[in-house]
Design an enzyme around this catalytic site. Structure first.
Site, PDB file in Angstrom:
ATOM      1  N   GLU A 106      37.126  37.636  42.674  1.00 56.57           N
ATOM      2  CA  GLU A 106      37.327  38.879  43.451  1.00 56.57           C
ATOM      3  C   GLU A 106      36.084  39.225  44.265  1.00 56.57           C
ATOM      4  O   GLU A 106      36.203  39.697  45.410  1.00 56.57           O
ATOM      5  CB  GLU A 106      37.687  40.048  42.524  1.00 56.57           C
ATOM      6  CG  GLU A 106      38.946  39.872  41.688  1.00 56.57           C
ATOM      7  CD  GLU A 106      40.170  39.410  42.437  1.00 56.57           C
ATOM      8  OE1 GLU A 106      40.261  39.623  43.662  1.00 56.57           O
ATOM      9  OE2 GLU A 106      41.045  38.803  41.804  1.00 56.57           O
ATOM     10  N   LEU A 153      45.610  39.877  37.526  1.00 55.32           N
ATOM     11  CA  LEU A 153      44.297  39.839  36.870  1.00 55.32           C
ATOM     12  C   LEU A 153      43.288  40.729  37.591  1.00 55.32           C
ATOM     13  O   LEU A 153      42.455  41.383  36.970  1.00 55.32           O
ATOM     14  CB  LEU A 153      43.759  38.409  36.864  1.00 55.32           C
ATOM     15  CG  LEU A 153      44.691  37.286  36.390  1.00 55.32           C
ATOM     16  CD1 LEU A 153      43.978  35.944  36.473  1.00 55.32           C
ATOM     17  CD2 LEU A 153      45.159  37.547  34.981  1.00 55.32           C
TER      18      LEU A 153
HETATM   19  N1  ARG Z   1      45.140  36.624  41.249  1.00 54.71           N
HETATM   20  C1  ARG Z   1      43.842  37.080  41.550  1.00 54.71           C
HETATM   21  C2  ARG Z   1      43.549  37.065  43.055  1.00 54.71           C
HETATM   22  O1  ARG Z   1      44.199  36.424  43.850  1.00 54.71           O
HETATM   23  C3  ARG Z   1      42.745  36.442  40.692  1.00 54.71           C
HETATM   24  C4  ARG Z   1      42.854  35.047  40.192  1.00 54.71           C
HETATM   25  C5  ARG Z   1      41.712  34.740  39.245  1.00 54.71           C
HETATM   26  N2  ARG Z   1      41.757  33.439  38.638  1.00 54.71           N
HETATM   27  C6  ARG Z   1      41.106  33.104  37.507  1.00 54.71           C
HETATM   28  N3  ARG Z   1      41.129  31.885  37.047  1.00 54.71           N
HETATM   29  N4  ARG Z   1      40.444  33.970  36.809  1.00 54.71           N
HETATM   30  O2  ARG Z   1      42.638  37.714  43.566  1.00 54.71           O
HETATM   31 ZN    ZN Z   2      42.358  35.883  45.191  1.00 48.99          ZN
END
Ligand code: ARG
Ligand code: ZN
Ligand code: CA
Length: 248
Positions: free
Chosen positions: A165, A119
């Site tokens: 992020e 994402l």
């Molecule tokens: N996988 C990503 C990270 O570890 C983002 C996770 C975002 N989660 C969400 N519910 N939008 O940075």
């Molecule tokens: Zn993260």
């Protein structure tokens, strides 16, 4: 503190089709979510956790570019590349990407398809200036709650990927500390055994209730609604005097 910090943002959209070339309105919906989440003005804020905090950090699209000219804070570039991975190519003109604007003056956000089901990803404070910033997929950037006709993918369609992020960009670790009952260096977040997904209720691990509503867990966008006072202090430390992001 009573001292609100405003961070200028530039969004670099790199697209290989019309969907990925998300609208200005979709970009603005993301800035709205960031401001609501960081100021705890989000409409889904609740009273489940008393340590929930207004971080007193906010964001605005840049109005002046690095050459001193007026800008809307958005750059756009067409590319034939359909996925970018996580090796920072999107941040390098030499690799077909877009170079960052002065990372001591702007929070750079690249919006492009990462691929591999990712994402978004972020660089922690203290890394290379040339690659500093956050990257999100176009279909995870913006919120269905702030407009219509946006290119978004449920259940990550409420802008919380960027909130998460930017948390990393401001030095926050995952709430589970990336280890079994690991340490996130924040004392008012409970220890978690591992990441949570979906929106679980009654989850208890490492001896106490998990804070599945924290932006630094891996739950669905609709499940998340807080940063804590400890996370606020950790983020503000990198922005205040002596912090590595103080020039922002
Ligand atoms: N996988 C990503 C990270 O570890 C983002 C996770 C975002 N989660 C969400 N519910 N939008 O940075
Ligand atoms: Zn993260
Ligand atoms: Ca903790």
């Amino acid at each position: 503190d009573g001292n609100i910090i405003t961070i200028p943002v530039v969004v670099h959209v790199i697209y290989s089709n019309a969907n990925e070339n998300i609208s200005d309105a979709q970009i603005l919906s993301q800035i709205k979510v960031l401001n609501d989440d960081f100021r705890r003005l989000n409409t889904d804020a609740d009273n489940v956790w008393s340590q929930a905090a207004d971080t007193e950090i906010q964001f605005c699209l840049a109005t002046i570019d690095p050459n001193g000219n007026a800008t809307n804070g958005i750059t756009r570039k067409a590319s034939s590349r359909t996925s970018w991975g996580t090796n920072d190519d999107m941040k390098k003109a030499s690799q077909g990407g877009v170079n960052p604007w002065d990372t001591s003056q702007y929070l750079n956000m690249w919006v492009c398809n990462i691929g591999g089901g990712i994402l978004g990803y972020a660089q922690f404070p203290g890394g290379s200036a040339a690659t500093d910033g956050v990257v999100m997929g176009p279909n995870y950037f913006g919120s269905k709650n702030e407009g219509s006709g946006f290119y978004l993918s449920a259940p990550f369609d409420e802008g919380r990927t960027t909130t998460h992020e930017v948390g990393h960009f401001l030095n926050l670790r995952h709430i589970w500390g990336d280890a079994n009952c690991g340490n996130d260096f924040v004392s008012d977040t409970p220890t978690h055994q591992t990441s949570n997904a979906g929106c679980p209720t009654g989850r208890v691990s490492c001896g106490s209730a998990d804070m599945v509503q924290n932006y630094m867990d891996y739950t669905n966008d609709a499940c998340m609604n807080l940063f804590t006072t400890g996370q606020k202090n950790r983020m503000r430390a990198v922005l205040e005097t002596g912090g590595v992001r103080r020039s922002l």
